[in-house]
Motif scaffolding. Structure first.
Motif, PDB file in Angstrom:
ATOM      1  N   GLU A 130      -4.875  -3.520   8.332  1.00 48.27           N
ATOM      2  CA  GLU A 130      -5.785  -2.753   9.281  1.00 48.27           C
ATOM      3  C   GLU A 130      -6.857  -1.692   9.058  1.00 48.27           C
ATOM      4  OE1 GLU A 130      -2.409  -1.769   8.703  1.00 48.27           O
ATOM      5  OE2 GLU A 130      -1.276  -3.156  10.153  1.00 48.27           O
ATOM      6  N   GLY A 131      -6.700  -1.295   7.771  1.00 49.05           N
ATOM      7  CA  GLY A 131      -7.553  -0.112   7.252  1.00 49.05           C
ATOM      8  C   GLY A 131      -7.522   1.063   7.983  1.00 49.05           C
ATOM      9  N   GLY A 132      -7.801   2.283   7.175  1.00 54.07           N
ATOM     10  CA  GLY A 132      -7.984   3.626   7.822  1.00 54.07           C
ATOM     11  C   GLY A 132      -6.702   4.260   8.113  1.00 54.07           C
ATOM     12  N   ILE A 133      -5.590   3.759   7.650  1.00 59.08           N
ATOM     13  CA  ILE A 133      -4.180   4.553   7.787  1.00 59.08           C
ATOM     14  C   ILE A 133      -4.115   5.574   6.570  1.00 59.08           C
ATOM     15  CG2 ILE A 133      -1.722   4.428   8.190  1.00 59.08           C
ATOM     16  CD1 ILE A 133      -2.477   1.660   9.617  1.00 59.08           C
ATOM     17  N   PRO A 134      -4.163   6.723   6.962  1.00 57.98           N
ATOM     18  CA  PRO A 134      -3.750   7.690   5.488  1.00 57.98           C
ATOM     19  C   PRO A 134      -2.451   7.617   5.121  1.00 57.98           C
ATOM     20  CG  PRO A 134      -4.048   8.934   7.885  1.00 57.98           C
ATOM     21  CD  PRO A 134      -4.306   7.647   8.087  1.00 57.98           C
ATOM     22  N   PHE A 135      -2.276   7.856   3.938  1.00 54.62           N
ATOM     23  CA  PHE A 135      -0.768   7.725   3.270  1.00 54.62           C
ATOM     24  C   PHE A 135      -0.064   9.009   3.718  1.00 54.62           C
ATOM     25  CE2 PHE A 135       1.882   8.606  -0.383  1.00 54.62           C
ATOM     26  CZ  PHE A 135       2.759   7.543  -0.271  1.00 54.62           C
TER      27      PHE A 135
END
Length: 190
Positions: A57-62
């Motif tokens: 998806e991209g853009g999901i912070p750890f």
């Protein structure tokens, strides 16, 4: 010894370097002060480019803004994980953030050794590009005794490369603790 790690996946791409794992500007915190140690968790994987964060998806912070730890305990990555400088802070930051294992196609040699020698996270290898089929947030079960990873969300099991004593070394707290616990340290007589 705990032989199963269960938790959520965090998926990354290839060539994740140590400056993406813990950017250099965050290496100012003490490794012995508990309040400052939390900052390593807060900034773990904060240098990963947005298009690679939480693939596909991209853009999901750890680690979410305002937190010091991550809801993701198993990192899934492509080849050459941990490339770049030899900073020991990188696997340390992942451990502080709550990561317990990384499963990648390959590792930079020094990063792999730092994971094991410091007892930070367990670095499993896979022959398959798991970051193409596992999604961030999938529930996983890692069986360290049988070298298998089961995606509980998708009901698929993958075979991983065996680690030998690596699991025992990491779980002991690092190479020196493992050696002490197994009477492998030379003793000096007084």
């Amino acid at each position: 010894m705990d032989t199963i790690i269960q938790g959520k996946a965090y998926v990354l791409g290839k060539n994740i370097d140590t400056d993406q794992i813990i950017p250099a500007e965050h290496l100012v915190y003490s490794l012995s002060d508990p309040e400052e140690v939390k900052m390593y968790g807060k900034y773990a994987l904060s240098g990963v480019p947005i298009e690679q964060a939480g693939l596909p998806e991209g853009g999901i912070p750890f680690v979410e803004e305002g937190y010091y730890s991550s809801p993701y305990s198993i990192i899934i990555a492509g080849p050459n994980f941990g490339c770049g400088s030899s900073r020991e802070h990188a696997p340390f930051a992942l451990k502080v953030a709550g990561a317990r294992a990384i499963i990648a196609e390959s590792y930079a040699r020094i990063f792999y050794r730092n994971c094991v020698d410091g007892g930070f996270v367990i670095p499993f290898e896979t022959a398959q590009p798991l970051n193409k089929s596992i999604l961030t947030g999938d529930e996983l079960s890692l069986d360290m005794e049988n070298n298998t990873l089961t995606n509980l969300t998708q009901n698929v099991t993958y075979q991983l490369r065996p680690l030998g004593d690596v699991v025992n070394i990491v779980q002991a707290g690092g190479i020196f603790e493992y050696a002490r616990k197994n009477d492998l340290m030379a003793t000096t007589e007084a």
